[in-house]
Enzyme design. Sequence first.
Site, PDB file in Angstrom:
ATOM      1  N   LYS A 147    -107.571 -19.981 -31.193  1.00 48.88           N
ATOM      2  CA  LYS A 147    -108.174 -19.282 -30.045  1.00 48.88           C
ATOM      3  C   LYS A 147    -107.902 -17.773 -30.201  1.00 48.88           C
ATOM      4  O   LYS A 147    -108.754 -16.949 -29.886  1.00 48.88           O
ATOM      5  CB  LYS A 147    -107.584 -19.775 -28.710  1.00 48.88           C
ATOM      6  CG  LYS A 147    -107.973 -21.169 -28.284  1.00 48.88           C
ATOM      7  CD  LYS A 147    -109.429 -21.362 -27.928  1.00 48.88           C
ATOM      8  CE  LYS A 147    -109.827 -20.797 -26.593  1.00 48.88           C
ATOM      9  NZ  LYS A 147    -111.213 -21.235 -26.220  1.00 48.88           N
ATOM     10  N   PRO A 170    -107.844 -17.409 -19.400  1.00 46.83           N
ATOM     11  CA  PRO A 170    -107.319 -18.200 -18.278  1.00 46.83           C
ATOM     12  C   PRO A 170    -106.056 -18.955 -18.679  1.00 46.83           C
ATOM     13  O   PRO A 170    -105.870 -19.263 -19.864  1.00 46.83           O
ATOM     14  CB  PRO A 170    -108.446 -19.185 -17.966  1.00 46.83           C
ATOM     15  CG  PRO A 170    -109.443 -19.077 -19.049  1.00 46.83           C
ATOM     16  CD  PRO A 170    -109.083 -17.947 -19.958  1.00 46.83           C
TER      17      PRO A 170
HETATM   18  P1  NAD Z   1    -113.994 -29.119 -21.971  1.00 46.35           P
HETATM   19  O1  NAD Z   1    -113.547 -29.949 -23.136  1.00 46.35           O
HETATM   20  O2  NAD Z   1    -114.241 -29.805 -20.676  1.00 46.35           O
HETATM   21  O3  NAD Z   1    -115.328 -28.319 -22.381  1.00 46.35           O
HETATM   22  C1  NAD Z   1    -115.560 -27.847 -23.686  1.00 46.35           C
HETATM   23  C2  NAD Z   1    -116.974 -28.227 -24.097  1.00 46.35           C
HETATM   24  O4  NAD Z   1    -117.190 -27.743 -25.443  1.00 46.35           O
HETATM   25  C3  NAD Z   1    -117.219 -29.757 -24.137  1.00 46.35           C
HETATM   26  O5  NAD Z   1    -118.333 -30.090 -23.340  1.00 46.35           O
HETATM   27  C4  NAD Z   1    -117.466 -30.051 -25.610  1.00 46.35           C
HETATM   28  O6  NAD Z   1    -118.402 -31.106 -25.837  1.00 46.35           O
HETATM   29  C5  NAD Z   1    -117.996 -28.698 -26.110  1.00 46.35           C
HETATM   30  N1  NAD Z   1    -117.845 -28.548 -27.558  1.00 46.35           N
HETATM   31  C6  NAD Z   1    -116.732 -28.775 -28.300  1.00 46.35           C
HETATM   32  N2  NAD Z   1    -117.000 -28.600 -29.602  1.00 46.35           N
HETATM   33  C7  NAD Z   1    -118.313 -28.229 -29.686  1.00 46.35           C
HETATM   34  C8  NAD Z   1    -119.181 -27.920 -30.764  1.00 46.35           C
HETATM   35  N3  NAD Z   1    -118.766 -27.964 -32.044  1.00 46.35           N
HETATM   36  N4  NAD Z   1    -120.460 -27.570 -30.493  1.00 46.35           N
HETATM   37  C9  NAD Z   1    -120.909 -27.545 -29.205  1.00 46.35           C
HETATM   38  N5  NAD Z   1    -120.139 -27.842 -28.144  1.00 46.35           N
HETATM   39  C10 NAD Z   1    -118.853 -28.189 -28.383  1.00 46.35           C
HETATM   40  O7  NAD Z   1    -112.931 -27.938 -21.843  1.00 46.35           O
HETATM   41  P2  NAD Z   1    -112.652 -26.983 -20.591  1.00 46.35           P
HETATM   42  O8  NAD Z   1    -111.389 -27.440 -19.963  1.00 46.35           O
HETATM   43  O9  NAD Z   1    -113.881 -26.821 -19.779  1.00 46.35           O
HETATM   44  O10 NAD Z   1    -112.346 -25.613 -21.339  1.00 46.35           O
HETATM   45  C11 NAD Z   1    -113.343 -24.613 -21.453  1.00 46.35           C
HETATM   46  C12 NAD Z   1    -112.779 -23.416 -22.197  1.00 46.35           C
HETATM   47  O11 NAD Z   1    -111.677 -22.887 -21.486  1.00 46.35           O
HETATM   48  C13 NAD Z   1    -112.272 -23.729 -23.604  1.00 46.35           C
HETATM   49  O12 NAD Z   1    -112.644 -22.672 -24.462  1.00 46.35           O
HETATM   50  C14 NAD Z   1    -110.768 -23.762 -23.459  1.00 46.35           C
HETATM   51  O13 NAD Z   1    -110.126 -23.352 -24.667  1.00 46.35           O
HETATM   52  C15 NAD Z   1    -110.567 -22.738 -22.357  1.00 46.35           C
HETATM   53  N6  NAD Z   1    -109.366 -22.964 -21.545  1.00 46.35           N
HETATM   54  C16 NAD Z   1    -109.242 -24.117 -20.824  1.00 46.35           C
HETATM   55  C17 NAD Z   1    -108.092 -24.299 -20.024  1.00 46.35           C
HETATM   56  C18 NAD Z   1    -107.932 -25.543 -19.168  1.00 46.35           C
HETATM   57  O14 NAD Z   1    -106.883 -25.668 -18.504  1.00 46.35           O
HETATM   58  N7  NAD Z   1    -108.899 -26.444 -19.122  1.00 46.35           N
HETATM   59  C19 NAD Z   1    -107.099 -23.299 -20.000  1.00 46.35           C
HETATM   60  C20 NAD Z   1    -107.276 -22.136 -20.759  1.00 46.35           C
HETATM   61  C21 NAD Z   1    -108.427 -21.970 -21.522  1.00 46.35           C
END
Ligand code: NAD
Length: 245
Positions: A147, A170
């Site tokens: 990341k 976040p």
């Molecule tokens: P999530 O897994 O619900 O959503 C991620 C989406 O990316 C999924 O729908 C998945 O199918 C898609 N994806 C993954 N690989 C892919 C690819 N090769 N091509 C196309 N699509 C692809 O995750 P989230 O919790 O919604 O997280 C969203 C973002 O926030 C991420 O970048 C994550 O690193 C960041 N983040 C999340 C948190 C948390 O607590 N959830 C905290 C900090 C940062």
Amino acid sequence: MSSESYLVIGGEGFLGSTLVKALVARYPEATVSSLDIVQRQFPDKPQWTFYSADLTSLESLATAIKACGATTVFHTASPWTGSGAELCEKVNVQGTQTIVDACVQEGVKKLVFTSSAGTVYNGEDLINVDERMPFPEVGLDPYNVTKAKAETIVLSANGKGGLLTVALRPAGIFGPGDRQALPGVLDVLKSGKTNFQIGDNTNLFDWTYVDNVVHAHLVAAERLDKKVPRESLDTRIPPVDKDIP
Ligand code: NAD
């Protein structure tokens, strides 16, 4: 009809799907699209278009960006924390470079990247740190290391071919549609693992409600092409409250 077109990569995920709905509500005249490797929101919604694509494919990305005429791209996709090094490298590093290349190639104006607070975690308590905190020499795990690399790719592309970029970090995100945090806690409860404790139970962790993370993304995109004089920004770091229980 507005000429703005918003494309959310990872738009079927927890944060991405909430962002898609917020974009539809905030900009009713604009075009809103979701791109993901998996479609979770069946049946297709009339308010936005779904593009099935793997973000590591330049051709698929460029086709979707061209088809929807994207002016702003939000990159919210990532493998989960705890995923293997190979997948994280492929999606977060090579994939993010591919997104930047596709945006530049197709003349996208703005790219907003969802990074993670974990990129600067060094194993020590971090209190009131901000974006000046450097990446640690040794990152926490493949997810956070990649990341951080993705963030560097996005930020160093700022200005390339007129593309404006920003990255947000976040911490933990919670709210309706969460697929990781609360389900993980419930799994621990269901499997009866609650009699284990790591540490002395006083550690703090930051959590942000999903709508607030979405709001940060919307505001970041809106402000990206506005010139805000540096002196008008409030860069003060609030005092540390050492008495927080
Ligand atoms: P999530 O897994 O619900 O959503 C991620 C989406 O990316 C999924 O729908 C998945 O199918 C898609 N994806 C993954 N690989 C892919 C690819 N090769 N091509 C196309 N699509 C692809 O995750 P989230 O919790 O919604 O997280 C969203 C973002 O926030 C991420 O970048 C994550 O690193 C960041 N983040 C999340 C948190 C948390 O607590 N959830 C905290 C900090 C940062």
